[in-house]
Design an enzyme around this catalytic site. Structure first.
Site, PDB file in Angstrom:
ATOM      1  CB  CYS A 143      -3.748  -7.847 -31.969  1.00  6.32           C
ATOM      2  SG  CYS A 143      -3.607  -6.771 -33.249  1.00  6.32           S
ATOM      3  CG  HIS A 269       1.530  -8.961 -30.550  1.00  6.60           C
ATOM      4  ND1 HIS A 269       0.445  -9.572 -30.932  1.00  6.60           N
ATOM      5  CD2 HIS A 269       1.191  -7.373 -31.429  1.00  6.60           C
ATOM      6  CE1 HIS A 269      -0.381  -9.188 -31.690  1.00  6.60           C
ATOM      7  NE2 HIS A 269       0.115  -7.960 -31.831  1.00  6.60           N
ATOM      8  CG  HIS A 303      -1.150  -9.573 -37.046  1.00  4.90           C
ATOM      9  ND1 HIS A 303      -2.050 -10.122 -36.454  1.00  4.90           N
ATOM     10  CD2 HIS A 303      -0.567  -8.546 -36.262  1.00  4.90           C
ATOM     11  CE1 HIS A 303      -2.410  -9.403 -35.216  1.00  4.90           C
ATOM     12  NE2 HIS A 303      -1.426  -8.512 -35.234  1.00  4.90           N
TER      13      HIS A 303
END
Length: 537
Positions: A143, A269, A303
């Site tokens: 990520c 995040h 995401h």
């Protein structure tokens, strides 16, 4: 960090096909952008952040993947700007760095074309599409890939390997990560709810973002600091204390020369999993307490995996752009409104909330393997000035109070040519004015130069506080004047001729009516780990 600017950028995700549309949709309340899907996992309904717009076609079979098509869309959006940097620097001086986690793994399942599954595929595709001949690499750190791509791009510019870098991230929705996260039992059965007591996991999304990075230019948005650490805690679970995540945040702040309360907004995040939100809440609270506005946008975009911090960085840049965000709206935190009270309290942004300032923004990314990356962007203060004279509050630039501020105006800032020009107006109010000579001693010229160096430092660091160093003195200061005469104006020019992390040398000149009347070489030194906070001014 060197003076690195993002001079153009583009993005695509489920919120829209351009940055303005994406930002405007991120401000909306109560709108769902996810697409229901029961095809990937039969009998299980998932909510995915899919791009619905038509994407450009790719003719060459080995490059024909959805991830590359998303990247090509972003490339096409800023093609004119890319052509400009190619013309200015040449095809062999432009690098390409693209973050991804999936590349074309979906297509590989049918094609068995090995290149589809390679992590470097998007970067090589973009390089060949544009006919570039310089550095090229893929980045895949889960990520954090998008911010890690920025980090690589910055290093390429700092070390003179490239003169410009096309830096970005791209990932398409693929079966492998969907099955993987489902096996981990962290896929949400509805829209994800980061930091909610009722959070139940993530939504997968897709998207891409592309940025042009250049060094020492007076335009665009500055990359002020990047922090990178590793937990070394667990392969798929972050350290719940957020110790190394907080360290990455602190690194980025220190590199930017900023204090925590100077950050105007943080894009979290914020995945909506139990473990991520515990870690990030602890990490953010360690540094900021509940004093800085924060939000996660993954309840809107999903995401986007390797592309997530790329797309979210584009949102952060849009927050800073006055043309896009004239009213300084903060990006709201979309969730069910039930905050998990077992977490440290964070200052979650509400809908229609506005920022007091929009000068500095932080973007967080935390990935599998304990990979932590944080980036800080800031407005390029020099590029904001539209008038011939820079109407800047000098008391915010120089570590002095009136009347010790001797310069009166900033006339020009050119970071590409490494110089700043200021003006000094001699009058009876100057602190060094001598009535007997009706002027100021020629020795004051060194202080005029030193304060102009302070202005250069301010703009070089993107409008943050200049480093306070040790002035080692001047070599061969020559002044042809008996005095700086009352009623006259003098122009001071300082130009950086050498600089590393600790020592900087400047050529300095003073002019009156276009005639040189003083010059010197001035050196400034500051140890890399020196703590400015212990200096009392």
């Amino acid at each position: 960090m060197a003076n690195i600017s993002i001079t153009s950028y583009s993005a695509i995700c489920d919120l829209g096909t351009n940055v303005k549309e994406i930002f405007e949709n991120s401000l909306l309340a109560g709108k769902n952008f996810f697409t229901p899907d029961e095809n990937i996992i039969k009998g299980k309904k998932l909510y995915l952040g899919k791009v619905s717009a038509a994407l450009p076609k790719i003719e060459e079979a080995k490059f024909d993947t959805r991830t590359n098509a998303l990247l090509l869309h972003c490339c096409n959006a800023i093609q004119n700007e890319i052509d400009t940097v190619i013309k200015e620097y040449g095809k062999d001086r432009i690098g390409v760095v693209i973050g991804t986690t999936n590349a074309g793994v979906n297509e590989y399942e049918k094609s068995h074309e090995v290149f589809h599954s390679q992590i470097g595929s998007p970067a090589i595709f973009l390089k060949e599409h544009l006919g570039l001949k310089g550095y090229c690499s893929g980045v895949s750190t889960a990520c954090t890939s998008g911010i890690k791509a920025f980090s690589t791009g910055v290093k390429l510019l700092e070390n003179g390997i490239c003169d410009a870098v096309l830096c970005g991230a791209a990932d398409a929705v693929s079966k492998v990560p969907v099955f993987g996260f489902s096996a981990l039992e962290v896929m949400s059965q509805s829209n994800c709810k980061p930091f909610s007591k009722n959070r139940d996991g993530i939504n997968i999304g897709e998207g891409a973002a592309l940025f042009i990075l250049e060094k020492d230019v007076n335009k665009g948005i500055r990359i002020l600091g990047i922090g990178e650490t590793s937990d070394a805690y667990h392969g798929a679970t972050p350290d719940p204390e957020g110790t190394q995540a907080a360290a990455a945040i602190t690194q980025a702040l220190e590199q930017a020369g900023l204090k925590p309360d100077e950050i105007d907004y943080i894009n979290l995040h914020g995945t909506g999993t139990v473990s991520n939100d515990i870690m990030e809440a602890n990490a953010v609270y360690k540094v900021f307490k509940d004093k800085v506005p924060v939000s996660s946008t993954k309840s809107l975009t999903g995401h986007c995996l390797g592309a997530s911090s790329g797309v979210e960085s584009a949102l952060c840049l849009a927050f800073l752009e006055d043309e896009i965000n004239k009213e300084k709206f903060l990006i709201p935190h979309n969730f069910d409104g039930v905050y998990d009270d077992t977490l440290p309290e964070l200052k979650l942004v509400k809908h229609n909330e506005k920022a007091e300032n929009n000068r500095y923004v932080m973007c967080n990314a935390f990935g599998f393997g304990g990979s932590n990356a944080v980036i800080i962007f800031g407005k390029n203060q020099a590029s904001e000035q539209q008038n011939d004279c820079f109407e800047t509050d000098l008391s915010k630039i120089l570590p002095h109070d009136a009347p010790m501020i001797l310069i009166d105006k900033i006339l020009d800032v050119n970071l590409k040519e490494n110089y700043v020009k200021t003006q000094v107006e001699i009058n009876k109010d100057k602190v060094f004015y001598d009535a007997a000579m009706d002027g100021v001693s020629p020795l004051a010229g060194i202080e005029f130069m030193a304060q102009t160096i302070g202005c250069y430092s301010y703009f070089k660091r993107g409008g943050s506080d200049p480093k306070i160093g040790f002035l080692l003195g001047s070599r061969s200061y020559n002044c042809s004047l008996e005095k700086f005469e009352n009623g006259k104006n003098y122009e001071v020019i300082v130009r950086e001729v050498f600089g590393d992390n600790e020592l900087v040398s400047f050529e300095c000149f003073i002019y009156n009516d276009g005639i040189e009347c003083a010059k010197a070489v001035v050196n400034a030194y500051q140890p890399e780990n020196f703590d400015n906070s212990k200096i009392e001014l």
